[in-house]
Scaffold this active site. Structure first.
Site, PDB file in Angstrom:
ATOM      1  CE1 TYR A   1      -1.523   8.175   8.472  1.00 41.24           C
ATOM      2  CE2 TYR A   1      -0.515   6.066   7.955  1.00 41.24           C
ATOM      3  CZ  TYR A   1      -0.688   7.408   7.687  1.00 41.24           C
ATOM      4  OH  TYR A   1      -0.015   7.981   6.625  1.00 41.24           O
TER       5      TYR A   1
ATOM      6  N   PRO B   1       0.838  -1.202   0.000  1.00 38.66           N
ATOM      7  CG  PRO B   1       0.032  -1.014   2.177  1.00 38.66           C
ATOM      8  CD  PRO B   1       0.755  -1.945   1.262  1.00 38.66           C
ATOM      9  CG  MET B   2       3.460   2.371  -1.960  1.00 41.25           C
ATOM     10  SD  MET B   2       4.528   2.210  -3.411  1.00 41.25           S
ATOM     11  CE  MET B   2       3.587   1.023  -4.403  1.00 41.25           C
TER      12      MET B   2
END
Length: 372
Positions: free
Chosen positions: A186, A28-29
């Site tokens: 996060y 994931p980017m």
């Protein structure tokens, strides 16, 4: 023809309910190329499809925010909060599926690390403690992070519900699974992190308490999507703005974290600056080796694994089951096919690779160089 030294990278293995024909996954980017209302675009479709064309067994999306409250982390970040989001993601999913590649939606709540939210200027976190460091100009932020407001217990329930809703919408959009983002500083990682979580209720204090929300989200999502849908979680010690952070008590903490979180998951995805290096001090296990040792789940390793010899060795040592590639995939969207046909792998070149919208706007890069 597959080079024998890398043959193990092309063997089949299950990732939850996903049948993988090789061990290559696109990491994931953050791309921030969604519309202003966070719908998926043709640019996103083309971005993800090119990896499927290139032979990757699976693609994990950029972080997708989960509600229209506090979860959004960046402007032009995609969401999964309404029917329009679902319909536009269907175009991306179907394009990837056309090439027999799986696609997993990464579900993310930015918490106090948010630096762009179309719904509010306020940020929330476990405690009223801002992340270390400064916002990323690369993604449109500037200056230090705002001091977030501590979430109430009712709002924590709303966070749990948002992950459930987003997982349900991901399934409706046709995704093959979801990855719960518990890494990189996060919100879920903020609950796990000692210096960001100073709560004095059941979500703070001991490591077990700081894991409570992560455990609840996993259980909630699993109950919603059922056993026939792949559910994973991404974990890290490092954070976007605090890359030096280590879990207190090293491998002892890692054991508690991995054994506690494995229930309800189909895989664990760990990321470190170098997946092969000791993660807890000299002579210790790597993070991926710790995940393998302390859980019974398949593990995806991420961190400078673009060298196929390095990736293959990690599999041989049984320190991981899959490898996820970031910059190496950007430089070589056809990495699995290219390696199998013994073509030279390209080095990552920042300015000639598909760039995030924020970088284009900030630096006025000529659009002609931005090609799949």
């Amino acid at each position: 023809m597959i080079i024998m030294a890398h043959e193990n990278l092309y063997t089949s293995k299950q990732l939850g309910k996903i049948s993988m024909n090789n061990r290559f996954i696109v990491a994931p980017m953050t791309r921030i190329t969604a519309t202003d209302d966070s719908s998926a675009t043709t640019t996103m479709r083309d971005y993800y499809e090119r990896f499927a064309k290139g032979g990757f067994g699976a693609v994990i999306t950029e972080g997708i925010y989960t509600d229209e409250l506090y979860s959004q982390g960046y402007l032009n970040q995609p969401g999964l909060t309404n029917n329009n989001h679902v319909e536009t993601w269907k175009n991306v999913v179907s394009a990837v599926h056309e090439h027999d590649t799986a696609i997993i939606a990464q579900l993310m709540h930015a918490g106090g690390q948010s630096q762009g939210n179309a719904y509010t200027d306020e940020t929330v976190a476990p405690s009223a403690i801002p992340p270390k460091g400064e916002q990323l100009g690369f993604y449109g932020g500037s200056g230090t992070f705002d001091v977030p407001r501590a979430l109430t217990l009712d709002e924590i329930e709303e966070v749990r519900h948002s992950f459930v809703q987003a997982a349900r919408l991901a399934k409706e959009a046709g995704f093959d699974g979801v990855e719960i983002h518990g890494a990189n500083g996060y919100l879920l990682d903020q609950f796990l992190t000692d210096y960001l979580n100073e709560r004095d209720d059941e979500y703070g204090g001991s490591l077990e308490n700081r894991l409570k929300l992560l455990v609840e989200v996993i259980k909630d999502v699993r109950n919603e999507v059922g056993e026939d849908f792949t559910v994973g979680m991404r974990l890290s010690q490092i954070k976007v703005t605090d890359p030096a952070y280590k879990w207190p008590n090293g491998e002892e903490s890692a054991k508690t974290i991995f054994t506690t979180l494995e229930q309800g998951l189909d895989y664990i995805h760990v990321t470190d600056p170098d997946a092969t290096q000791p993660a807890f001090g000299e002579g210790s296990k790597s993070l991926t080796a710790a995940a393998k040792a302390f859980s019974s789940l398949p593990v995806i390793a991420n961190g400078q694994l673009g060298d196929p010899d390095k990736a293959s060795k990690l599999l041989d040592q049984n320190d991981t089951d899959f490898v996820s590639l970031g910059t190496s995939a950007l430089a070589n969207p056809d990495y699995p096919n290219r390696l199998a046909s013994e073509q030279e792998l390209k080095a990552f070149d920042f300015e000639s690779t598909l760039l995030p919208l924020a970088y284009i706007k900030e630096h006025e890069v000529n659009a002609e160089i931005i090609k799949a």
